[in-house]
Design an enzyme around this catalytic site. Structure first.
Site, mmCIF file in Angstrom:
data_model
loop_
_atom_site.group_PDB
_atom_site.id
_atom_site.type_symbol
_atom_site.label_atom_id
_atom_site.label_comp_id
_atom_site.label_asym_id
_atom_site.label_seq_id
_atom_site.Cartn_x
_atom_site.Cartn_y
_atom_site.Cartn_z
ATOM 1 N N ALA A 113 -21.983 122.124 75.568
ATOM 2 C CA ALA A 113 -21.138 123.097 76.273
ATOM 3 C C ALA A 113 -19.725 122.639 76.623
ATOM 4 C CB ALA A 113 -21.850 123.503 77.564
ATOM 5 N N ALA A 114 -19.484 121.351 76.724
ATOM 6 C CA ALA A 114 -18.192 120.894 77.257
ATOM 7 C C ALA A 114 -17.052 121.085 76.242
ATOM 8 C CB ALA A 114 -18.295 119.406 77.617
ATOM 9 N N GLY A 116 -16.433 123.832 78.107
ATOM 10 C CA GLY A 116 -16.843 125.046 78.809
ATOM 11 C C GLY A 116 -16.109 126.323 78.450
ATOM 12 N N ASP A 181 -23.040 125.515 69.848
ATOM 13 C CA ASP A 181 -21.675 125.388 69.321
ATOM 14 C C ASP A 181 -21.537 123.904 68.965
ATOM 15 O OD1 ASP A 181 -18.994 126.191 68.813
ATOM 16 O OD2 ASP A 181 -18.382 125.321 70.723
ATOM 17 N N CYS A 234 -16.623 124.766 64.148
ATOM 18 C CA CYS A 234 -15.228 125.039 63.778
ATOM 19 C C CYS A 234 -14.899 124.232 62.527
ATOM 20 C CB CYS A 234 -14.284 124.728 64.937
ATOM 21 S SG CYS A 234 -14.390 123.040 65.536
HETATM 22 C C1 LIG Z 1 -17.690 121.689 69.622
HETATM 23 S S1 LIG Z 1 -17.869 120.798 71.074
HETATM 24 C C2 LIG Z 1 -18.392 122.032 72.224
HETATM 25 C C3 LIG Z 1 -17.298 122.931 72.709
HETATM 26 C C4 LIG Z 1 -17.770 123.882 73.790
HETATM 27 N N1 LIG Z 1 -18.900 124.671 73.346
HETATM 28 C C5 LIG Z 1 -16.663 124.819 74.230
HETATM 29 O O1 LIG Z 1 -16.576 125.928 73.721
HETATM 30 O O2 LIG Z 1 -15.882 124.422 75.109
HETATM 31 C C6 LIG Z 1 -19.360 119.930 70.798
HETATM 32 C C7 LIG Z 1 -19.889 119.197 72.005
HETATM 33 O O3 LIG Z 1 -21.153 118.630 71.643
HETATM 34 C C8 LIG Z 1 -21.350 117.482 72.427
HETATM 35 N N2 LIG Z 1 -22.448 116.717 71.800
HETATM 36 C C9 LIG Z 1 -22.408 115.935 70.705
HETATM 37 N N3 LIG Z 1 -23.640 115.462 70.413
HETATM 38 C C10 LIG Z 1 -24.482 115.971 71.352
HETATM 39 C C11 LIG Z 1 -25.880 115.849 71.604
HETATM 40 N N4 LIG Z 1 -26.657 115.120 70.797
HETATM 41 N N5 LIG Z 1 -26.404 116.499 72.653
HETATM 42 C C12 LIG Z 1 -25.620 117.241 73.480
HETATM 43 N N6 LIG Z 1 -24.289 117.376 73.301
HETATM 44 C C13 LIG Z 1 -23.732 116.765 72.250
HETATM 45 C C14 LIG Z 1 -19.990 116.816 72.428
HETATM 46 O O4 LIG Z 1 -19.858 115.940 73.516
HETATM 47 C C15 LIG Z 1 -19.050 118.033 72.497
HETATM 48 O O5 LIG Z 1 -18.658 118.265 73.827
#
Ligand SMILES: C[S@@+](CC[C@H](N)C(=O)[O-])C[C@H]1O[C@@H](n2cnc3c(N)ncnc32)[C@H](O)[C@@H]1O
Length: 306
Positions: A113-114, A116, A181, A234
């Site tokens: 989610a980060a 956010g 995402d 993306c």
């Molecule tokens: C594309 S970004 C998400 C962007 C967010 N959905 C937004 O719209 O602001 C992908 C995220 O996946 C997290 N991530 C990567 N591997 C992960 C895992 N195994 N479990 C949970 N989060 C993960 C990363 O830290 C990153 O923040």
């Protein structure tokens, strides 16, 4: 900008109007904002539209393109931004939550989610009701997520810091809607960040695809029967997009793809054949290309669990 030869070799075969696509990669993208209905009332909304010279986006009444060539930094320094009346977010990034169609009082998981952008849109669509579990593995990015949900006044969000791969077993068939995402090779953001090309390789693409396959299993397991999973990235790489969806369809007979319609956007259908897969059903996935829509490149797929 110098693109790797392999990048061109791969994508000239699948990206339509490829010369136009290449030319577009050199351009700065337009700025898009979302007005936050959890904070801004009708009068604030009218004022923001006037002040920032906003052009409406057809698929969401609170989404706008700024007509002027402002930059992200200057809009991020405004009072309206500080107060959480607006969120700067690329138009394509708003599409996965819209396709997810979260409803009031539902239980929603945003698995990665980060910072956010999508969590806060989901919260607005749910009118601050129900429950959103916003998870991310990266504690530093979670700080930005916390700041954003606070700023936007989202009160229906619980934050977790777990490996996304664990949710399928921890919360088996618990959520009405799940958004994945996924972390990806980010090829669709080259306009904004040329550095994406520094770590670009087919090895990296395949590494991301492995992570995405584990995450999508977890996401699907955590979804209730009758629930909806939206998978987005993306990036353009078929291995990270249709390849991941094909993997899910082969693994679970009760995963079916749904059609996606996004008014006012030129979408292209998913790729049905690439090294490692061939499946006509993948046409139902959508690809959003920068040169057709003046936005980041995105891939979105809507899956129902029956
Ligand atoms: C594309 S970004 C998400 C962007 C967010 N959905 C937004 O719209 O602001 C992908 C995220 O996946 C997290 N991530 C990567 N591997 C992960 C895992 N195994 N479990 C949970 N989060 C993960 C990363 O830290 C990153 O923040």
């Amino acid at each position: 900008m110098k693109l790797p030869e392999k990048f061109i070799f791969r994508y000239e075969k699948i990206i339509p109007d490829f010369p136009h696509f290449l030319e577009f990669l050199e351009r700065r993208l337009r700025i898009y904002i979302r007005i936050n209905p959890l904070k801004a009332n009708e009068q604030d909304r009218e004022e923001i539209i006037r002040k920032y010279d906003c052009e409406p986006i057809p698929f969401y009444p609170y989404a706008f393109k700024l007509k002027s060539e402002r930059d992200e930094v200057s809009i991020g320094n405004t009072l309206e931004h500080f107060l959480g009346y607006i969120y700067v977010q690329d138009m394509a990034s708003m599409i996965p939550p819209i396709v997810l169609e979260p409803k009031k009082y539902e239980k929603v998981l945003d698995l990665t989610a980060a910072p956010g952008s999508k969590t806060t849109l989901i919260s607005a669509l749910m009118e601050n009701t129900g429950l959103i579990v916003a998870n991310d593995i990266n504690i530093d990015r979670l700080k930005a997520l916390t700041g954003n949900i606070d700023r936007m006044g989202s009160l229906n969000v619980v934050i977790t810091n777990l490996h996304g791969e664990r949710f399928g077993n921890l919360f088996y068939e618990y959520f009405d809607k799940v958004l994945l995402d996924a972390p990806c090779s980010s090829e669709g953001t080259i306009n904004k960040n040329y550095e994406v090309l520094n770590h670009w390789s087919e090895f990296y693409i395949n590494k991301m695809a492995k992570i995405q396959k584990n995450l999508i299993i977890s996401a699907f397991k955590s979804l209730k029967k009758g629930g909806t999973l939206v998978y987005s990235t993306c990036t353009f790489a078929p291995e990270e997009n249709e390849g991941v969806i094909n993997f899910l369809l082969n693994k679970y007979e009760n995963a079916i793809l749904e059609e996606i319609n996004i008014p006012g956007i030129k979408i292209c259908e998913g790729i049905t054949k690439w090294e490692g897969f061939e499946n006509e059903e993948l046409k139902k996935c959508v690809r959003i290309y920068p040169h057709y829509n003046e936005c980041e490149g995105f891939f979105v797929c809507k899956i129902k669990k029956i």
